[in-house]
Design a protein around this motif. Structure first.
Motif, short mmCIF file in Angstrom:
data_model
loop_
_atom_site.label_atom_id
_atom_site.label_comp_id
_atom_site.label_asym_id
_atom_site.label_seq_id
_atom_site.Cartn_x
_atom_site.Cartn_y
_atom_site.Cartn_z
N CYS A 101 31.94 30.48 34.18
CA CYS A 101 32.91 31.03 34.18
C CYS A 101 34.08 31.81 33.42
N TYR A 102 34.64 32.67 34.10
CA TYR A 102 35.24 33.85 33.93
C TYR A 102 36.63 33.83 33.45
N CYS A 103 36.30 32.85 32.23
CA CYS A 103 36.71 33.12 31.36
C CYS A 103 37.90 34.79 30.66
N GLY A 104 39.21 34.43 29.89
CA GLY A 104 39.93 35.29 29.16
C GLY A 104 39.09 36.45 29.10
N ASP A 105 37.80 36.01 27.64
CA ASP A 105 36.81 36.77 27.16
C ASP A 105 35.32 37.24 27.28
N GLY A 106 35.73 36.66 29.55
CA GLY A 106 34.16 37.32 30.24
C GLY A 106 33.70 36.04 31.20
N LEU A 107 32.57 36.41 30.91
CA LEU A 107 31.70 35.52 31.80
C LEU A 107 31.20 34.95 30.42
N LYS A 108 31.31 33.20 30.79
CA LYS A 108 30.49 32.06 29.68
C LYS A 108 30.19 31.17 30.55
N GLN A 235 44.55 33.34 46.50
CA GLN A 235 43.73 34.22 45.38
C GLN A 235 42.96 33.66 44.13
N ILE A 236 41.83 34.51 43.99
CA ILE A 236 40.58 33.67 42.91
C ILE A 236 40.32 35.33 42.37
N ARG A 237 40.22 34.94 40.43
CA ARG A 237 39.65 35.78 39.83
C ARG A 237 37.98 35.63 39.59
N GLY A 238 37.22 36.92 39.44
CA GLY A 238 36.25 36.46 39.56
C GLY A 238 35.28 37.65 39.77
N GLN A 239 34.00 37.49 40.69
CA GLN A 239 32.70 38.45 41.25
C GLN A 239 32.47 38.15 42.97
N ILE A 240 32.54 39.31 43.41
CA ILE A 240 32.22 38.85 44.99
C ILE A 240 30.91 39.33 45.05
N GLU A 241 29.44 38.71 45.85
CA GLU A 241 28.37 39.34 46.26
C GLU A 241 27.96 39.21 47.79
N PRO A 242 27.59 39.72 48.48
CA PRO A 242 26.43 38.58 49.46
C PRO A 242 25.28 38.18 49.24
N SER A 257 11.45 36.13 56.90
CA SER A 257 13.00 36.58 57.20
C SER A 257 14.07 36.43 56.46
N LEU A 258 15.34 37.18 56.69
CA LEU A 258 16.56 37.07 56.29
C LEU A 258 17.42 36.31 56.47
N THR A 259 17.77 36.19 55.96
CA THR A 259 19.62 35.21 57.12
C THR A 259 20.70 36.08 56.90
N SER A 260 21.99 36.02 57.77
CA SER A 260 22.43 37.13 57.83
C SER A 260 23.88 36.64 56.23
N ALA A 261 24.16 37.91 55.84
CA ALA A 261 24.73 38.41 54.06
C ALA A 261 26.30 37.61 54.13
N ILE A 262 26.37 36.52 53.52
CA ILE A 262 27.30 36.10 53.88
C ILE A 262 27.90 36.57 52.47
N VAL A 263 29.26 37.36 52.76
CA VAL A 263 30.33 37.84 51.43
C VAL A 263 30.48 35.87 50.48
N CYS A 264 30.39 35.90 49.51
CA CYS A 264 31.12 34.82 48.54
C CYS A 264 31.14 35.34 47.03
N TRP A 265 32.37 34.86 47.26
CA TRP A 265 33.18 34.32 45.59
C TRP A 265 31.55 34.16 44.79
N THR A 266 31.33 34.61 43.74
CA THR A 266 30.01 33.99 42.91
C THR A 266 30.63 32.56 41.91
N PRO A 267 29.51 31.71 42.04
CA PRO A 267 30.14 30.61 40.72
C PRO A 267 30.51 31.29 39.21
N GLY A 268 31.77 30.53 38.78
CA GLY A 268 32.09 30.84 37.49
C GLY A 268 34.20 31.70 38.19
N SER A 269 33.77 31.90 39.24
CA SER A 269 35.34 32.54 39.63
C SER A 269 36.13 31.76 39.75
N ILE A 270 37.21 31.82 40.08
CA ILE A 270 38.38 30.50 39.68
C ILE A 270 40.01 30.74 40.21
#
Length: 288
Positions: A101-108, A235-242, A257-270
């Motif tokens: 969870c990306y809480c007010g005091d950082g990732l926990k 609107q989402i608060r958090g981080q993004i990664e492919p 082989s690799l799948t095509s990259a999907i740009v996503c919000w990471t787990p813990g984003s709010i």
């Protein structure tokens, strides 16, 4: 089509490495098990154990994998601190699923800081190849693999992971989970024995739901428990990664082989609003 939701608990019987990214010589691990890794582990277990049904031949990885994608769905699985088990060690902590969870005091993770989570549950293994000519370490071969340890440093209890599994009508009828999937091997470094997990508990949750794919409500200011496609106006608060996965198309070329990259919000984003999400076959969520 209806889906039944189950809560499962597995315990680790060897180190667990879920490939993330490399920092120097260190191959980092994710601190949870993504749905795609679970799909791969279930597919491999069913195939090796001779599962077959209409349209699915015993031993055919591709057919079994497609069947699992169609008739099963997975949430992400997270480290689970079990107070009932820990009470035997005189621990007063409550049971909790250590979800990000990306809480007010950082990732926990649960109520733990990243540093405390790492202290309790992470370890690493250093290996190197030997040069047969000199009988010494081969130049450039030193590497370190980070993993979730099978025992907690906090109390010595065996590490557990927990999460959701959805089975549709056909899977509920023919897939005896406890029989076929009581033992799984998930993640990387499996040739060294990593990733062995064993089923402790599987309990149904809620009544069956009728829908094409499993869905779930996520309240505002509550963290996402999976990767979520960024194709949403919420609107989402958090981080993004492919998000990229590996594909095995031939038995002798694992993950070639690799799948095509999907740009996503990471787990813990709010999310800043209440949303409804759908569990996609590839493991991530989409906001409906």
């Amino acid at each position: 089509m209806s889906w039944q939701k189950f809560r499962v608990i597995y315990e680790l019987h060897s180190p667990l490495h879920i490939g993330y990214h490399k920092v120097g010589n260190v191959q980092r691990t994710r601190y949870y098990i993504p749905a795609r890794n679970l799909w791969g582990a279930v597919t491999e277990a069913l195939t090796r154990r001779g599962f077959s049904t209409k349209g699915v031949s015993s031993g055919n990885y591709q057919q079994v994998g497609e069947w699992v994608k169609t008739h099963c769905a997975f949430g992400y699985w997270f480290v689970y601190e079990n107070s009932q088990k820990n009470s035997q060690k005189n621990s007063q902590e409550n049971s909790q699923l250590l979800t990000p969870c990306y809480c007010g005091d950082g990732l926990k993770y649960g109520n733990l800081s990243v540093t405390e989570f790492e202290r309790r549950y992470l370890d690493s293994h250093v290996t190197t190849a030997l040069d047969s000519k000199t009988n010494s370490a081969q130049h450039g071969s030193l590497h370190e693999v980070e993993f979730i340890a099978p025992y907690s440093r906090q109390n010595g209890a065996r590490t557990q992971v927990s999460g959701l599994v959805f089975l549709d009508d056909e899977a509920k009828k023919i897939l005896n989970w406890e029989y076929w999937l009581s033992n799984l091997q998930v993640g990387g470094e499996r040739r060294y024995g990593f990733g062995t997990i064993r089923l402790i508990e599987m309990e149904p949750e809620d009544d069956p739901i009728t829908c094409t794919r499993p869905c779930q409500s996520v309240s505002k200011n509550t963290s996402f428990l999976a990767h979520v496609s960024v194709t949403t106006n919420v609107q989402i608060r958090g981080q993004i990664e492919p998000l990229v996965g590996r594909v095995t198309s031939q038995s002798h070329a694992f993950g070639s082989s690799l799948t095509s990259a999907i740009v996503c919000w990471t787990p813990g984003s709010i999310p800043m609003d209440d949303v409804q999400v759908q569990f996609e076959q590839e493991g991530y969520w989409v906001v409906l």
